[in-house]
Write an enzyme that holds these catalytic residues in place. Structure first.
Site, short mmCIF file in Angstrom:
data_model
loop_
_atom_site.label_atom_id
_atom_site.label_comp_id
_atom_site.label_asym_id
_atom_site.label_seq_id
_atom_site.Cartn_x
_atom_site.Cartn_y
_atom_site.Cartn_z
N LYS B 101 3.01 -0.65 -0.59
CA LYS B 101 2.85 -1.18 -2.00
C LYS B 101 1.80 -0.98 -2.46
O LYS B 101 1.55 -0.96 -3.94
CB LYS B 101 2.83 -2.88 -1.99
N GLY B 102 0.97 -0.54 -1.76
CA GLY B 102 -0.68 -0.38 -2.62
C GLY B 102 -0.59 0.89 -3.20
O GLY B 102 -0.07 1.84 -3.02
N CYS B 103 -1.43 1.00 -4.29
CA CYS B 103 -1.59 2.00 -5.24
C CYS B 103 -2.40 3.41 -4.42
O CYS B 103 -2.07 4.44 -4.69
CB CYS B 103 -2.54 1.85 -6.24
N VAL B 104 -3.21 3.00 -3.36
CA VAL B 104 -4.22 4.25 -2.77
C VAL B 104 -4.06 4.15 -1.34
O VAL B 104 -3.87 2.95 -0.73
CB VAL B 104 -5.69 3.77 -3.03
#
Lengths: 172, 104
Positions: B101-104
């Site tokens: 889910k994380g962007c990075v």
């Protein structure tokens, strides 16, 4: 039972390209380009970043660890987790930029998002390309050895436009 | 949600084909998932897959590429070499986990 479902990860060779022009050197405005570049690379998109004007600080060895965030002039800024604004008239107070920079760095670190130099390391490791703007280098009297070692060259705006033919473009 | 047959077992997946039940996964399934996206599994691949499985058990979410580097100890560059083009999603798929889910 449903027949097999396999995710579509796209073909091995996509011709999608993304060019990102980073023109800001404030800490808060350094991140959007880096996050989008990292996301694009993770999706198999060829990504080129062009650093110009204040964005040059992101790749300049003597400046890249010292980007700052100032709440002055940013009317959207509020305290983390609150809707409370500090009046703009107080923003230029001594130490305000240092405090705001410290708070923003902490919030970013809490999300396990790297600092700008580390983030650029990751982008290059993922296959991203870094280019520096000729005019910005001349204005600041900087040369290749003043910049990160993985910057591929100092090039003119027209060189960058030429090499990003067919790319989608973001100006930040 | 669809149920499909992988490595002789019925397996719950989402509409894209990512597994939805942590405990339905096993190594035989991983091998078949990897074969479907044309990734030959080596020791280095297994190291990442096992890290993702263990990390998910503790964190409750799929590790991002960043986390596979900083916590799992496999550099981003190597992840791209092992799982070309879209490492985060391909690693999650083979490990039987949701997309990170994380962007990075």
């Amino acid at each position: 039972m449903t027949p097999s479902i396999v995710p579509n990860f796209g073909s091995e060779s996509t011709d999608r390209k993304l060019a990102i022009i980073c023109s800001k050197g404030n800490l808060d405005m350094a991140y959007p380009g880096l996050i989008l570049a990292n996301a694009a690379l993770g999706e198999g998109v060829e990504t080129m970043l062009f650093f110009t004007f204040w964005g040059f600080d992101m790749i300049t060895k003597s400046r890249m660890n010292d980007l700052q965030f100032s709440p002055a002039g940013n009317t959207a800024m509020h305290l983390p987790g609150h809707n409370m604004h500090i009046p703009q008239s107080m923003m230029p107070a001594p130490g305000m930029t240092a405090v705001a920079t410290h708070m923003l760095k902490k919030q970013i670190a809490d999300l396990d998002v790297p600092e700008v130099p580390d983030f650029l390391d990751q982008i290059v490791a993922a296959g991203g390309h870094l280019w520096a703007c000729r005019m910005s280098a001349d204005m600041n009297k900087l040369e290749m050895n003043d910049l990160r070692d993985d910057v591929e060259g100092i090039i003119s705006a027209s060189d960058f436009i030429e090499m990003t033919e067919g790319a989608q473009l973001l100006f930040i | 949600m669809p149920v499909i047959r992988i490595a002789e077992k019925p397996v719950n997946v989402n509409e894209e084909g990512f597994m939805t039940q942590y405990d339905e996964w096993n190594e035989e399934i991983a091998k078949e998932l990897a074969a479907q996206i044309e990734i030959p599994l080596t020791e280095e691949h297994w190291k990442i897959i096992k890290f993702l499985r263990e990390d998910f058990k503790v964190q409750g979410e799929t590790a991002t590429s960043r986390r596979v580097q900083t916590v799992g100890g496999v550099p981003v560059k190597e992840q791209f070499a092992l799982f070309p083009k879209k490492p985060a999603k391909k690693m999650a798929y083979i490990a039987g986990l949701p997309k990170p889910k994380g962007c990075v």
